[in-house]
Design an enzyme around this catalytic site. Structure first.
Site: not given
Ligand code: PEP
Ligand code: MG
Length: 561
Positions: A185, A334, A494
């Protein structure tokens, strides 16, 4: 002499400036015999008072009311006579200043945890006070985001999502971490903020504070030992490039006009360049972004540094701000994706040995169903007040039963378009059945890679397994897209895979209907799609599905242009 250090480039762009390191928690040295307990007590209390004063000064400067309140409360705790009395007791039984602070904070932390509820939520405050005061006593850099008073390149072992959210883009020029992985993240938030970033740069720990460096977030390179003049030149050119308008515009289309919607990944209205949404999270240079909507609104990012559950009115306001400002009036929200690397303390989740495989995402509603219900209530009200109908999806959906339960709860509140993220291979394998219950799917390739390849997404050394060009990952995406085609329902991507311009042609060829990414990635993806016909994209998909490894897939697809 200049030296080039390498890591993983996770957020493109160049920047240059002086480095400043975010210090981690100080380690306690071995105990030393105390010759003068009175002086030792004064050293310990002096460090706690200095910590209280520093926190009060930060509270004074804080922009948000909540941040101010938290810092003020922390300052009071550092000055609390009860805490000081415990320090005195520890010094009385022979502890030196650093150990006395550590023991007193541990004692009070234990009491707060035992008291539970709101008190337990303050336990983290005591950790912070302990780290600051112990560092002060030992003469070490104080932990937390540094504030050297000039723009800087931030060096860190790794950053928590909360640290990254709080970065001030006016003073942080770029990020370099020695830990972290390509879809952590930290990387995602750096991209959302338009901050060049290099993670998994093993030698970053050796760069002294105040070194002039240049950072190339595309190539994953950090050049040390450049002079101030060279740094200024690089920084000026980078700022000019950021200001230059993008050459392309309009909806996503292949060369022969096949539509692939280009959408944005955001964490708040600030990522849309919305005024009044708080400077700390505003994307650099974000103006009105040329995209067809928001494909992933990560709502948990609004609440990462919160100690209490956000109230109904606050949630409605946050969702309404995005619904009002999103391009095209299209927003996929989400629901909270908490757990693992995105801890939300107010959920009070139990510690787990294997958190990525535990209670995270939609699974949180097994133990705290009211949190999801309250969020769906707030989303439904934001839709009513703005007149914009959001699409709403749940993270980490694994079974058809979970999809049906989520859809039921959302539809009961009048939410018309309900979907799920496909992040778990079990869901990809049942995509067709999921679409009997749902209106759309959105493939989260970051987690889908992690779970399909059994490779922690935070792990820089496993980056090859997390490469979105892996054929097994693309096979799962292909199956989801095929299920969407059969059901006549949209299936987008995404995850970070959508931001790779060449891979975007592969995904279009696999049949995905939208690609969602951070704003800075949109122009290059748009241009890449526009340069390839749908037939060419399908050929790219066939080649990539057939390749033995990501490098071969890239080479063959690039050669096919
Ligand atoms: C993913 O897992 O690809 C996603 C878009 O969600 P996050 O990166 O927030 O876990
Ligand atoms: Mg994810």
């Amino acid at each position: 002499m200049t030296e080039t250090l390498t890591g993983l480039g996770v957020s493109p762009g160049r920047a240059a400036g002086r480095t400043c390191r975010m210090a981690g928690p100080p380690a306690l040295p071995g105990r030393v015999p105390v010759a003068d307990p009175g002086a030792e007590l004064e050293r310990a209390l002096g460090a706690l008072r200095a910590t209280a004063a520093e926190l009060a000064a930060r509270a004074e400067k804080a922009s948000g009311a909540e941040a101010k309140a938290i810092l003020e409360a922390q300052s009071f705790i550092a000055d609390d006579p009860g805490l000081h009395a415990s320090v005195e007791t520890a010094v009385g039984s022979g502890a030196d200043a650093a150990h006395a602070i550590d023991e007193a904070c541990a004692h009070h932390r234990g009491e707060l945890l035992a008291a539970g509820g709101h008190f337990a939520e303050r336990a983290a405050d005591l950790d912070d006070i302990r780290n600051r005061a112990v560092a002060t006593v030992l003469g070490l850099p104080v932990p937390g985001l540094p504030d050297p008073g000039h723009p800087f390149v931030l060096l860190a072992e790794d950053l928590s999502p909360a640290d990254t959210v709080n970065l001030d883009p006016a003073s942080v020029l770029a990020l370099v971490t020695s830990g972290g992985g390509p879809t952590s993240h930290t990387a995602i938030l750096a991209r959302a903020r338009g901050l060049p970033a290099v993670v998994a740069c093993r030698d970053a720990g050796e760069i002294p504070d105040g070194t002039w460096v240049s950072v190339d977030g595309l190539r994953g390179e950090v050049e040390t030992g450049i002079g101030e003049e060279a740094a200024d030149g690089i920084q000026r050119r980078a700022e000019d490039a950021r200001r230059r308008p993008s050459a392309s515009s309009g909806p996503g289309r292949t060369a022969d006009g096949h539509p692939v919607a280009l959408l944005l990944n955001i964490g708040s209205a600030a990522d849309l360049g919305s005024p009044g949404a708080g400077h700390a999270s505003a994307a650099r240079g974000a103006g009105q972004v040329d995209a067809e909507g928001v494909g992933l609104f990560r709502t948990e990012f609004l609440f990462l540094d919160r100690r209490e559950a956000p109230g109904h009115e606050e949630q409605v306001a946050a969702y309404a701000a995005v619904l009002r400002t999103a391009p095209g009036g299209h927003v996929v929200i989400r629901t909270l994706d908490a757990g693992t690397d995105k801890p939300l303390p107010f959920l009070g989740l139990a510690e787990e040995t294997n958190p990525a495989l535990g209670v995270r995402g939609l699974r949180v509603s097994r133990v705290r169903p009211e949190v999801l219900d309250a969020q769906l209530d707030a989303i439904a009200e934001a839709a009513r007040t703005t007149g914009v109908e959001p699409w709403v999806m749940a993270p980490m959906v694994t079974t058809v039963g979970e999809a049906a339960d989520f859809a039921g709860r959302a539809r009961d509140r009048g939410i018309a378009r309900v979907g799920a993220m496909v992040e778990v291979p079990a869901a990809a394998l049942r995509a067709g059945r999921l679409l009997d219950e749902l209106d759309f799917l959105s493939v989260g390739t970051n987690d889908l890679s992690q779970y399909a390849f059994a490779a922690d997404r935070q792990h820089g050394e496993l980056a090859d397994l997390l490469d979105p060009w892996q054929a097994a990952l693309l096979r799962l995406v292909a199956d989801c897209a095929a299920a969407g085609r059969e059901a006549g329902r949209p299936v987008g991507v995404c995850g970070e895979a959508a931001a790779d311009p060449l891979l975007a042609t592969v995904l279009a060829g696999l049949g995905v209907t939208s690609l969602s990414m951070s704003a800075s990635a949109v122009p290059a993806v748009r241009e890449s799609l526009a340069a390839h016909s749908l037939a060419r994209c399908r050929e790219h998909a066939r080649i990539a599905l057939d390749a033995d490894d990501p490098a071969q897939a890239r080479r063959l697809v690039a050669g096919d242009r």
